[in-house]
Design an enzyme around this catalytic site. Structure first.
Site, PDB file in Angstrom:
ATOM      1  N   GLU A 162       3.179  -2.593 -10.100  1.00  0.00           N
ATOM      2  CA  GLU A 162       3.440  -1.167  -9.943  1.00  0.00           C
ATOM      3  C   GLU A 162       4.793  -0.947  -9.268  1.00  0.00           C
ATOM      4  O   GLU A 162       5.106  -1.580  -8.260  1.00  0.00           O
ATOM      5  CB  GLU A 162       2.315  -0.581  -9.061  1.00  0.00           C
ATOM      6  CG  GLU A 162       2.066   0.874  -9.275  1.00  0.00           C
ATOM      7  CD  GLU A 162       1.231   1.156 -10.531  1.00  0.00           C
ATOM      8  OE1 GLU A 162       0.948   0.217 -11.310  1.00  0.00           O
ATOM      9  OE2 GLU A 162       0.875   2.333 -10.720  1.00  0.00           O
TER      10      GLU A 162
ATOM     11  N   LYS B  34      -5.154   0.483  -5.031  1.00  0.00           N
ATOM     12  CA  LYS B  34      -4.647   0.960  -6.322  1.00  0.00           C
ATOM     13  C   LYS B  34      -3.398   1.797  -6.061  1.00  0.00           C
ATOM     14  O   LYS B  34      -3.489   2.939  -5.593  1.00  0.00           O
ATOM     15  CB  LYS B  34      -5.726   1.782  -7.040  1.00  0.00           C
ATOM     16  CG  LYS B  34      -5.320   2.183  -8.439  1.00  0.00           C
ATOM     17  CD  LYS B  34      -6.494   2.758  -9.203  1.00  0.00           C
ATOM     18  CE  LYS B  34      -6.146   2.993 -10.668  1.00  0.00           C
ATOM     19  NZ  LYS B  34      -5.051   3.926 -10.883  1.00  0.00           N
TER      20      LYS B  34
END
Ligand code: IVH
Length: 716
Positions: free
Chosen positions: A175, A115
């Protein structure tokens, strides 16, 4: 199509391909110089044919002018967020919920991903061309940051295509982040230029994305990794894995850490492995994400409120926490530097309780504008010591200024403000350089073509405090003796901190060299609490053994500022004799690969110190420095070989191979020249392989590399 246009398209494709190898795969096939030549050719072409310039050209990344504000645009599909779990039990609950809804007898795949801790964006390609990019915003409406996204080199402006079709419409979500290394450099530069420091890589990344002037964004080291599927037209995919494989072929960066699991145990193993290796991952991650891989299953599971039921984030312990500063004290280190240390209200961060935190120096106190009683955010990432990131000013109450000591808190001697000079070099009236020490400045002027340069000392307000008493300060002496006897130095057992303090107080140790005279106090030692015949004999024996010492350990034991274990090894292997290190000039020292001007100045100043000279004479009368023997061919069978690695290696990582070669004595270089002895080539090797063939240099496959380690003679 005319030849001109085909040439142009080909050149752009070539550069795109190498951009992808360099920025996304971190595995360039050509040297920087070769790349520069390609880019120069393109620029030249575009200069001569301005009417042909296309928006997707690699030269057009910073094309757009600043905007007054960003337009708000609706996401075609909302950008959801993830629910979090922190424990195994919570993860099992998630799994049970999924099982209940899927009711499948055949099991299912779960894709595990890191993540990334950055800013989420959506990037849209139409017929292979980047047409728009949005921030996540509130999940429904995002801001149009297309011009900024275009400046990020790892994001293709045009998708790569070879043997497959490019979808008509492709929305990739992912991201944007800044790697830890780039972040450090960014803040170092900001500090140097007196600009605002970023609190962490995440803030720096999202701040950089939201710049109205794309030129500013272009100057920030932003990276991208895809993690989500948006709207797609003209491409059939069945799973997340398949999606990643497809976009990766199109040149979009995908994490190498993604992995398929089949059970909750696999997921937990993945979590633990990523957590353990978190420090080695080049960017900040705050957990892992588990997703049901199959898209039909994802659809069946649906979402609840704003989070999908088919994915969950398993978060790592927080690396940041809020606490209060109770007090600030000043600690004297072994080099005499006095460091401010904040005493904190104990708080759990990064999995451990923290109650102290260094404030580094006065500059840092000023930069943070921190006061006693302040509420602060602290950060403890991996093995890095805890840092104060910022003061929460809105919570300030009853602030007390931190008083900078004028006297050493240990011995009461005057405190000197250090780093107090820059040395400016002038060519006539023009300042051409500013250097941190006199030696650096002198070296610069001596080696400059113009022999009439002028040196001027500029006194600054120093950031570092230093006790002026040098080794007469018991705290400095204590620190230097603790270092002297430590495992990587003389490795003397039985001399802990308390005993050292006691011996200093009793007058037995006035320098570290007095350790070799301790046997004279044998009778007195018996009188001391905690000392018996056995412990005294063991101590004396350990001191005797320590007298035979390798050169690099001896150098390390001296505690020269900034000379750690690896610099000590370099000094030892380059100079071979202690005397030569003592006599080395600034130029001699900086000619060694890992020694920069600052460390070279430290070494010279250290050996100039009168106290140090006496101490070293005393030491040399007691220790015997072992002769350095040159490694034999038996120990380092690849000695004198200069090896280049190229192409994609399958069985071993490039770093593994490199380390093995270095351990065996070889030199590993990044480019092929006539000095290259061997090239080890994997799949898709490019220009390096061609050059090796051209120069008639032997090329080894990955299997032959193993043979090389086992039987080097076969190849040399
Ligand atoms: S999946 C609905 N995968 O975490 C799921 N997100 O709250 C969409 N993130 O906004 C996200 N790494 O910015 C996914 N491997 C990853 C991720 C990831 C980081 C961020 C993303 C998202 C937030 C979730």
């Amino acid at each position: 199509m005319s030849k001109l246009i085909t040439d142009y398209e080909e050149l752009k494709d070539q550069i795109r391909y190498h951009d992808h190898r360099y920025y996304s795969l971190d595995d360039p096939e050509i040297s920087d110089r070769e790349y520069d030549v390609l880019l120069k050719n393109l620029e030249e072409f575009e200069k001569n044919n301005p009417n042909l310039i296309s928006k997707d050209s690699p030269t057009q990344r910073i094309g757009s002018a600043p905007v007054a504000q960003f337009n708000t645009v609706e996401h075609l599909k909302p950008m959801l967020s993830l629910a979090n779990v922190f424990t195994k039990d919570e993860l099992e609950d998630f799994y049970t919920r999924v099982n209940k809804r899927l009711l499948t007898d055949y099991g299912y795949e779960i894709i595990c991903e890191p993540k990334m801790d950055g800013a989420a964006v959506s990037i849209i390609y139409e017929k292979g061309h980047l047409v728009s990019a949005l921030t996540r915003g509130d999940g429904f409406l995002g801001e149009d940051i297309t011009s900024n996204i275009q400046t990020i080199k790892s994001i293709p402006l045009k998708l790569l295509s070879s043997d497959f079709t490019i979808p008509d419409y492709l929305e990739v979500r992912g991201e944007i982040f800044i790697s830890k290394k780039d972040f450090e450099k960014l803040n170092e530069d900001a500090k140097r230029n007196n600009e605002k420091i970023f609190a962490n890589p995440r803030n720096a990344a999202s701040g950089s994305l939201r710049q109205l002037d794309p030129k500013i964004t272009a100057a920030r080291p932003l990276s991208f990794i895809a993690h989500g599927i948006g709207e797609i037209q003209g491409l059939e995919i069945e799973s997340v894995k398949e999606f990643f494989e497809a976009i990766s072929k199109m040149g979009i960066p995908v994490s190498k850490l993604n992995k398929i699991s089949y059970s909750i145990d696999d997921c937990l193993k993945y979590y633990n492995k990523i957590l353990e290796t978190r420090d080695q991952i080049p960017f900040d991650i705050d957990g892992v994400v588990y997703k049901i891989n199959n898209l039909e299953f994802q659809n069946k599971l649906g979402k609840v409120s704003r989070s999908p039921r088919w994915a969950i984030a398993h978060k790592f312990p927080a690396e940041e926490a809020t606490t209060e500063i109770l007090e600030v004290s000043f600690q004297v280190g072994r080099t005499g530097v006095i460091t401010p240390v904040a005493r904190l209200k104990p708080v759990k961060v990064g999995g451990v309780i923290v109650s102290n935190c260094t404030l580094h120096n006065i500059d840092e106190i000023n930069r943070l504008d921190v006061k006693i009683n302040d509420t602060v955010i602290i950060r403890r990432a991996g093995d890095v010591i805890p840092q104060i990131i910022k003061v929460i000013e809105s919570k300030r109450h009853n602030p007390i200024d931190i008083e900078i000591p004028r006297a050493c808190p240990a011995c009461g001697a005057n405190v000197i403000k250090e780093n107090a000079s820059d040395w400016d070099v002038f060519d006539g009236d023009k300042k051409i350089k500013s250097l941190g020490s006199k030696q650096e400045a002198e070296f610069f002027t001596e080696n400059h073509v113009n022999k009439d340069l002028i040196l001027k000392e500029v006194k600054n307000d120093g950031a570092f405090l230093r006790c002026s008493a040098e080794y007469k300060c018991d705290e400095i002496l204590k620190g230097s003796i603790i270092h002297f006897v430590s495992r990587k130095a003389l490795d003397i057992e039985g001399l802990g901190q308390e005993i050292i303090s006691k011996f200093i107080a009793m007058g037995y140790l006035k320098t570290a060299a007095d350790i070799f005279k301790l046997h004279k106090y044998k009778k007195e030692l018996y009188e001391l609490e905690g000392f018996g015949e056995k412990s005294i004999n063991n101590l004396i024996k350990s001191i005797e053994i320590s007298k035979n010492i390798d050169l690099h350990k001896f150098i390390y034991s001296l505690g020269i500022p900034d000379v750690g274990e690896s610099t000590s090894r370099s000094l030892a292997s380059n100079f071979k004799e202690f005397k030569k290190i003592q006599d080395a000039s600034f130029a001699d020292l900086i000619s060694i690969e890992d020694i920069g001007p600052k460390v070279a100045s430290n070494i010279i100043n250290f050996f100039k110190n009168d106290f140090v000279c006496l101490f070293i004479d005393d030491l040399l009368g007691n220790v015997k420095i072992n002769k350095i023997k040159s490694p034999t061919l038996d120990e380092m069978p690849l000695l004198n070989l200069n090896i280049v690695l190229t192409g994609k290696l399958q069985k071993y990582s490039r770093d593994e191979i490199k380390e093995n070669l270095l351990l065996n004595g070889a030199k590993v270089s990044s480019s092929v020249s006539k000095n290259t002895s061997l090239v080890i080539a994997g799949d898709n090797a490019g220009s390096k392989l061609n050059k090796a063939t051209e120069l008639g240099i032997k090329v080894l496959s990955e299997d032959e590399y193993i043979e090389l380690l086992n039987d080097p003679k076969k190849f040399t």
